[in-house]
Design an enzyme around this catalytic site. Structure first.
Site: not given
Ligand code: GLP
Length: 253
Positions: A67, A136, A138, A143
């Protein structure tokens, strides 16, 4: 479904890096699905160390990232394109032309999503997909909503995600409100998936993903149906499943 629990995020990262390196050693032309966020940073560091020891060669590997924020490009410090360069690509021998990330600056996001979908098909799909998980539930930027998006799409980020990701920006107001993301369906088609989660803040999402109903309100829950998925959790992220009846996990020391 395999669940591995580690006593620390560091041990989790070392193990994840070995699994990624093993995939590349077995299939030099592997297509890796890569993730951003703070969770995989230590894994990428461990992978760089393995690479520097000459124990893995990325010269033939293709990477396809999950993404990107709308409006950000590799010049922006908070973009995922920049993240990947800084945290992995510049430190291993992957060819920049083999690395792919949605273009957050695309004039026509819909066309960019079609381009990305075609790219994934052209590369033969993803051999090994690395995932983090949002608080959440995702995965990528899929989402919680009332369906599982199949393909790449433009998404409005939830308030919870904007809040969670504000720590990477100067202020909450600077967090982009939209992103381009691979769809849950494309992630699900990966031949093998590693979901990494560390820290107490992920315990609820991990518990819902593993023990709750399969629902797009918790996008990661779809992974319960995948035939080759491993959850790599540190003991904090795993805290909600340790006592649950009927859950089989392995503690890795
Ligand atoms: C972001 C990314 C995800 C990732 C998530 C958790 O929103 N788009 O791919 O898994 O956050 O991130 P973190 O590892 O910083 O908690």
């Amino acid at each position: 479904m395999e669940i591995l629990i580690f006593e620390s995020a560091e041990k989790l990262a070392a193990h994840a890096a070995l699994l990624i390196a093993a995939c590349v050693n077995e299939k030099p032309y592997a297509v890796l699905g890569l993730a951003t966020g703070s969770t995989p940073v230590e894994t990428y560091q461990a992978l760089i160390a393995i690479s520097k020891m000459g124990q893995v060669d990325f010269s033939k590997v293709t990477s396809i990232n999950l993404d990107e924020y709308v409006g950000l490009s590799v010049e922006d410090e908070q973009s995922y394109a920049r993240f990947m360069k800084d945290n992995l690509f510049d430190s291993i021998n992957i060819s920049p032309t083999n690395t792919h990330i949605p273009n957050g600056k695309a004039k026509n996001p819909l066309l960019e999503c079609h381009r990305y979908d075609a790219l994934i098909v052209e590369k033969g799909g993803i051999d090994l997909q690395i995932l983090g998980i949002g608080p959440n539930g995702h995965i990528a930027f899929n989402e919680p909503c009332d369906y599982f998006p199949m393909t790449s799409h433009l998404v409005d980020l939830s308030e919870e995600t904007i809040q969670a990701n504000a720590r990477f920006f100067e202020s909450r107001d600077e967090v982009p409100r939209q992103a381009l993301t691979m769809g849950t369906g494309q992630i699900f088609k990966a031949k093998k998936i590693l979901l990494l989660a560390s820290d107490e803040s992920k315990a609820e999402a991990v518990t819902s993903a593993l023990l709750g109903p399969v629902t797009p309100m918790c996008p990661a829950s779809i992974l319960q149906l995948h035939s080759n998925v491993t959850f790599l959790l540190d003991s904090s992220a795993a805290s909600g499943i340790l006592e649950a009846p009927g859950v089989y996990y392995k503690e890795v020391h």
